[in-house]
Design a protein around this motif. Structure first.
Motif, PDB file in Angstrom:
ATOM      1  N   ARG A  22       0.849  -1.203   0.000  1.00 29.50           N
ATOM      2  CA  ARG A  22       0.000   0.000   0.000  1.00 29.50           C
ATOM      3  C   ARG A  22       0.878   1.245   0.000  1.00 29.50           C
ATOM      4  O   ARG A  22       1.809   1.365   0.803  1.00 29.50           O
ATOM      5  CB  ARG A  22      -0.922   0.014   1.223  1.00 29.50           C
ATOM      6  CG  ARG A  22      -1.797   1.281   1.309  1.00 29.50           C
ATOM      7  CD  ARG A  22      -2.590   1.304   2.599  1.00 29.50           C
ATOM      8  NE  ARG A  22      -3.660   0.316   2.583  1.00 29.50           N
ATOM      9  CZ  ARG A  22      -4.340  -0.058   3.673  1.00 29.50           C
ATOM     10  NH1 ARG A  22      -4.008   0.441   4.855  1.00 29.50           N
ATOM     11  NH2 ARG A  22      -5.311  -0.934   3.576  1.00 29.50           N
ATOM     12  N   PHE A  23       0.543   2.182  -0.878  1.00 28.27           N
ATOM     13  CA  PHE A  23       1.258   3.464  -1.008  1.00 28.27           C
ATOM     14  C   PHE A  23       0.243   4.572  -0.735  1.00 28.27           C
ATOM     15  O   PHE A  23      -0.702   4.764  -1.490  1.00 28.27           O
ATOM     16  CB  PHE A  23       1.825   3.591  -2.420  1.00 28.27           C
ATOM     17  CG  PHE A  23       2.753   4.764  -2.620  1.00 28.27           C
ATOM     18  CD1 PHE A  23       4.040   4.741  -2.127  1.00 28.27           C
ATOM     19  CD2 PHE A  23       2.329   5.881  -3.331  1.00 28.27           C
ATOM     20  CE1 PHE A  23       4.905   5.809  -2.328  1.00 28.27           C
ATOM     21  CE2 PHE A  23       3.181   6.952  -3.537  1.00 28.27           C
ATOM     22  CZ  PHE A  23       4.477   6.911  -3.030  1.00 28.27           C
ATOM     23  N   GLN A  24       0.433   5.327   0.372  1.00 28.23           N
ATOM     24  CA  GLN A  24      -0.600   6.244   0.843  1.00 28.23           C
ATOM     25  C   GLN A  24      -0.371   7.673   0.344  1.00 28.23           C
ATOM     26  O   GLN A  24      -0.186   8.606   1.126  1.00 28.23           O
ATOM     27  CB  GLN A  24      -0.678   6.203   2.373  1.00 28.23           C
ATOM     28  CG  GLN A  24      -1.016   4.824   2.906  1.00 28.23           C
ATOM     29  CD  GLN A  24      -1.166   4.802   4.410  1.00 28.23           C
ATOM     30  OE1 GLN A  24      -1.579   5.777   5.028  1.00 28.23           O
ATOM     31  NE2 GLN A  24      -0.830   3.689   5.029  1.00 28.23           N
ATOM     32  N   ALA A  25      -0.409   7.822  -0.969  1.00 28.81           N
ATOM     33  CA  ALA A  25      -0.248   9.146  -1.579  1.00 28.81           C
ATOM     34  C   ALA A  25      -0.530   9.009  -3.067  1.00 28.81           C
ATOM     35  O   ALA A  25      -0.534   7.894  -3.601  1.00 28.81           O
ATOM     36  CB  ALA A  25       1.166   9.679  -1.345  1.00 28.81           C
ATOM     37  N   PRO A  26      -0.762  10.121  -3.755  1.00 31.21           N
ATOM     38  CA  PRO A  26      -0.852  10.039  -5.218  1.00 31.21           C
ATOM     39  C   PRO A  26       0.498   9.625  -5.788  1.00 31.21           C
ATOM     40  O   PRO A  26       1.548   9.923  -5.212  1.00 31.21           O
ATOM     41  CB  PRO A  26      -1.221  11.475  -5.628  1.00 31.21           C
ATOM     42  CG  PRO A  26      -0.766  12.334  -4.496  1.00 31.21           C
ATOM     43  CD  PRO A  26      -0.947  11.508  -3.272  1.00 31.21           C
ATOM     44  N   LEU A  27       0.473   8.938  -6.899  1.00 28.83           N
ATOM     45  CA  LEU A  27       1.714   8.538  -7.569  1.00 28.83           C
ATOM     46  C   LEU A  27       1.939   9.484  -8.746  1.00 28.83           C
ATOM     47  O   LEU A  27       1.179   9.476  -9.710  1.00 28.83           O
ATOM     48  CB  LEU A  27       1.615   7.091  -8.053  1.00 28.83           C
ATOM     49  CG  LEU A  27       2.851   6.532  -8.785  1.00 28.83           C
ATOM     50  CD1 LEU A  27       4.092   6.626  -7.914  1.00 28.83           C
ATOM     51  CD2 LEU A  27       2.602   5.097  -9.219  1.00 28.83           C
ATOM     52  N   TYR A  28       2.955  10.336  -8.634  1.00 26.88           N
ATOM     53  CA  TYR A  28       3.229  11.324  -9.675  1.00 26.88           C
ATOM     54  C   TYR A  28       4.735  11.517  -9.807  1.00 26.88           C
ATOM     55  O   TYR A  28       5.523  10.832  -9.128  1.00 26.88           O
ATOM     56  CB  TYR A  28       2.504  12.640  -9.391  1.00 26.88           C
ATOM     57  CG  TYR A  28       2.974  13.392  -8.162  1.00 26.88           C
ATOM     58  CD1 TYR A  28       3.593  14.632  -8.274  1.00 26.88           C
ATOM     59  CD2 TYR A  28       2.784  12.874  -6.887  1.00 26.88           C
ATOM     60  CE1 TYR A  28       4.013  15.331  -7.156  1.00 26.88           C
ATOM     61  CE2 TYR A  28       3.194  13.568  -5.766  1.00 26.88           C
ATOM     62  CZ  TYR A  28       3.811  14.788  -5.907  1.00 26.88           C
ATOM     63  OH  TYR A  28       4.233  15.478  -4.800  1.00 26.88           O
ATOM     64  N   TYR A  29       5.120  12.421 -10.682  1.00 23.24           N
ATOM     65  CA  TYR A  29       6.525  12.541 -11.069  1.00 23.24           C
ATOM     66  C   TYR A  29       7.469  12.776  -9.893  1.00 23.24           C
ATOM     67  O   TYR A  29       8.624  12.354  -9.912  1.00 23.24           O
ATOM     68  CB  TYR A  29       6.689  13.669 -12.095  1.00 23.24           C
ATOM     69  CG  TYR A  29       6.409  15.045 -11.549  1.00 23.24           C
ATOM     70  CD1 TYR A  29       7.420  15.836 -11.031  1.00 23.24           C
ATOM     71  CD2 TYR A  29       5.114  15.556 -11.548  1.00 23.24           C
ATOM     72  CE1 TYR A  29       7.170  17.087 -10.516  1.00 23.24           C
ATOM     73  CE2 TYR A  29       4.844  16.812 -11.041  1.00 23.24           C
ATOM     74  CZ  TYR A  29       5.871  17.572 -10.526  1.00 23.24           C
ATOM     75  OH  TYR A  29       5.608  18.805 -10.015  1.00 23.24           O
ATOM     76  N   ALA A  30       6.996  13.450  -8.835  1.00 20.81           N
ATOM     77  CA  ALA A  30       7.888  13.831  -7.739  1.00 20.81           C
ATOM     78  C   ALA A  30       8.170  12.682  -6.776  1.00 20.81           C
ATOM     79  O   ALA A  30       9.157  12.731  -6.036  1.00 20.81           O
ATOM     80  CB  ALA A  30       7.309  15.015  -6.971  1.00 20.81           C
ATOM     81  N   ASN A  31       7.314  11.644  -6.746  1.00 24.57           N
ATOM     82  CA  ASN A  31       7.531  10.581  -5.768  1.00 24.57           C
ATOM     83  C   ASN A  31       7.650   9.195  -6.389  1.00 24.57           C
ATOM     84  O   ASN A  31       7.621   8.195  -5.680  1.00 24.57           O
ATOM     85  CB  ASN A  31       6.428  10.581  -4.707  1.00 24.57           C
ATOM     86  CG  ASN A  31       5.054  10.276  -5.281  1.00 24.57           C
ATOM     87  OD1 ASN A  31       4.922   9.895  -6.442  1.00 24.57           O
ATOM     88  ND2 ASN A  31       4.027  10.425  -4.475  1.00 24.57           N
TER      89      ASN A  31
END
Length: 705
Positions: free
Chosen positions: A547-556
């Motif tokens: 589980r990844f508790q954040a949006p997945l975008y270019y910065a992370n």
């Protein structure tokens, strides 16, 4: 053995939404906006002037006593504060009375809150004063000089290559007057622009700007500004004639100047300040301790102002001890005047933080007290109301206004029912304007400074809340401290910018390095939770749930990949490299064992190359991902491809429709979304069932072969 069967997971059909053409939508909105009918005109007028809706329903017997009492008390509090806060704003005391009078009248007609007290506010006065003092200084006036430095009624300032001052002739703006006239002209132009910005924000529905002003940031900003206010007023307590510092570091530079000139302290002002602060603090403490027994607040400020004025007048403190006094305050009203458009380009940028802070405080206070008293307000109308509370008074020599927490709390606690109380308060100020203003001539400025400083008790007490803030949310506590420090040590405007930027950076940092976890199953249920956070969870054999508790975008996306590799214990690239190395070693060993038979050779190869991984499927729980961007989508594609090479299947579970739509637009599921049913699942449990059934089917197939 019983034949295993792959579980079929049904997929819901998405609704087909027919989107209208942009031109069609625009035409529809324009036709609605431009249509004219009697009901529409009536609704527009009643929406713009809410008073016509609630005033005819006014319950005279039920409301009038509370409105009269609260209005009278606020009026009594307003008079000394209106005069005092002019020290902060850098203008004459009469303009503070004008501001309080007009703001109360206009908000009565346009406001939707029943309890908010709109008028002069210390923070707004400070921000106006910083702009006024800067422009007055750049125009060539001495900040502490009461006489105009003019030549034949005009002021000529030559431009210096190392200064931002510009050529300015006061007569060119129709202001053949001195420093006082120029100061209020700057304040009026600044106020007019702030009001225009607020109305534009209301028209274009830009109230969302206030969401970037978090409560910890606003509290820190107010506390830091309180330090600046206290510092600016400290010289009046000691009777020191020190010009206000221009630029950054006002608090530090001003205190250095105060201690450098401490030998010039006026002892008459110092003794008066000690007595006034003692009386004011005692009155506030008695008010706080016995607030349940007292039906009305103690008029401590009025008592101090009246007593100090009488003593100063009969003892002639100004003549005998050179004590600074308020001076002549004229009665009546100055003729209205259009704010100077020539001055507006000079203060256009300064009006932006004023507009934002003013409407943010007003809207937040309106909603707070509406919720407390069980009614609703219209935030957009509140923005319009405070905008016109700045635009219209700017024609009558006023400066920027806002809702004030302290006076609003007093109104609420003294039985206020409607904005009729604002009319009563305006009437009290009107009496002072018409009849009693000259009596304040001998009022010492140090007394006004005492009123301002004691009024900061609430903001400065926020330091006591820092430990509790830290326990509740360390990030909120850090935002508060950074904003407070920047507002106090750099400048009020920079403190606001630093606070907003730092708050946004904190959110970005949270999304860049969010919490990640492996999930385990709650026994005999379809629920899965964090293995590190909960006891008695069951780790699934052969399946890893991440589980990844954040949006997945270019910065992370890099943090996402590193966290995934660390959690499951296998990085595809390294695993492939290890296998290739093992294969090369096996080939070398096979070459050395040329004399042995093929069977033995094969056993050596298998023993060196193959390594059975302890899992065959990774399930990505996307329930905590609000969105993915194109980089995130490519990251998903990459991990599916990379893990497939080492014999591991990657599945997605609990994706919301926003994530699904982003993946579909990027052809993540193949042509016509043909792979959606085998890559995406509505729940983690269905994904686990699919993975186990698929693995079982594969095992049976291999066994049969």
């Amino acid at each position: 053995m019983e034949e295993a069967k792959v579980t079929e997971v049904p997929h819901l059909e998405r609704r087909v939404r027919q989107r209208k053409e942009p031109m069609t939508v625009l035409k529809t909105k324009l036709s609605r906006s431009l249509s004219c009918s009697v009901p529409r005109v009536k609704n527009t007028l009643t929406g713009f002037f809410p008073v016509v809706l609630w005033l005819p329903k006014y319950k005279l017997k039920e409301y009038i006593w509370g409105d009269l009492m609260s209005g009278l008390i606020i009026g009594i509090i307003l008079v000394p504060q209106a005069i005092a806060y002019c020290l902060l704003a850098g203008v004459d005391p009469i303009y503070g009375l004008y501001t309080s009078f007009f703001a109360n009248i206009i908000y009565f007609f346009m406001g939707t809150s029943r309890h908010v007290s709109v008028g002069i506010f210390s923070l707004m006065s400070l921000m106006v004063g910083q702009v006024v003092d800067r422009e007055v200084y750049m125009a060539g006036f001495e900040l502490d000089d009461t006489k105009a430095a003019t030549v034949d009624g005009f002021l000529n300032v030559t431009e210096d290559s190392d200064s931002s001052a510009v050529n300015l002739t006061i007569g060119a703006f129709g202001m053949e007057c001195g420093k006082e006239c120029y100061a209020i002209s700057i304040a009026a132009a600044l106020t007019f622009l702030a009001g225009i910005y607020q109305v534009l924000m209301a028209v274009f529905r830009l109230g969302f700007v206030s969401v970037y002003l978090s409560a910890p940031m606003l509290d820190g900003f107010a506390t830091g500004a309180s330090f600046t206010i206290l510092t600016v007023q400290a010289k009046y307590l000691l009777g020191l004639k020190i010009p206000r510092h221009q630029g950054y570091g006002t608090v530090v530079v001003t205190w250095i100047n105060i201690f450098s000139n401490i030998q010039n302290t006026n002892y008459c002002d110092l003794i008066t300040s000690v007595i006034c602060i003692s009386v004011l603090v005692l009155g506030k403490e008695l008010q706080d301790r016995y607030k349940d027994r007292l039906k009305i607040p103690l008029p401590t400020e009025l008592v101090v102002v009246a007593g100090a004025t009488l003593v100063s007048h009969f003892a002639d403190f100004h003549g005998r001890y050179d004590s600074s006094v308020s001076g002549a305050i004229p009665t009546g009203f100055i003729p209205p005047k259009v704010p100077s458009f020539g001055l507006m380009p000079r203060v256009a940028f300064d009006a932006i933080p004023l507009a934002v802070i003013s409407f943010a405080f007003t809207v937040s206070l309106s909603e707070m007290f509406a919720k407390k008293n069980g009614y609703t307000v219209r935030p957009n109308q509140e923005m319009l109301a405070i905008g016109f509370c700045n635009i219209i008074p700017s024609f009558f020599h006023c400066f920027t206004t806002s809702a004030a927490l302290a006076k609003t709390m007093v109104k609420d606690s003294t039985g206020c029912q409607t904005q009729v109380s604002s009319i009563v308060s305006a009437f009290v100020v009107l009496l002072v304007l018409l009849f009693f203003a000259p009596f304040f001539y001998s009022l010492q400025k140090c007394v006004l400074a005492c009123i301002i400083i004691v009024s900061l008790r609430g903001a400065l007490r926020k330091f006591r809340d820092v430990p509790s803030k830290w326990r509740v949310s360390k990030m909120d506590a850090v935002v508060w401290m950074v904003t407070m420090s920047a507002s106090a040590l750099i400048s009020v405007e920079m403190g606001l910018v630093v606070g907003v930027v730092f708050s946004i950076l904190c959110i970005i940092v949270q999304t860049q390095k969010p919490k990640v976890s492996l999930l385990g199953q709650v026994h005999d249920t379809v629920y899965y939770e964090d293995l590190e956070e909960y006891e008695n969870l069951m780790s699934l054999p052969k399946v890893k749930i991440f589980r990844f508790q954040a949006p997945l975008y270019y910065a992370n996306k890099d943090f996402f990949l590193k966290s995934l590799y660390k959690a499951v214990g296998v990085e595809p690239f390294l695993e492939m490299s290890r296998r290739m190395e093992a294969e090369k070693k096996s080939e070398k060993m096979a070459a050395k064992e040329v004399g042995r038979d093929d069977k033995t050779n094969g056993e050596v190869n298998v023993g060196l190359v193959s390594r059975e991984l302890d899992f065959h499927t990774i399930i990505l729980d996307c329930s905590a991902m609000p969105f993915v961007d194109s980089t995130g989508m490519q990251t998903f594609k990459g991990i599916i491809k990379d893990y497939k090479e080492v014999g591991v299947t990657v599945l997605l579970a609990s994706c919301n429709t926003t994530v699904i739509d982003s993946l579909r637009q990027g052809s993540f599921f193949g042509k016509a979304d043909k792979d959606m049913e085998r890559l995406s699942f509505y729940t983690v449990h269905t994904a686990v069932q699919y993975a186990n059934d698929r693995a079982t089917s594969a095992f049976i197939g291999d066994t049969l072969v």
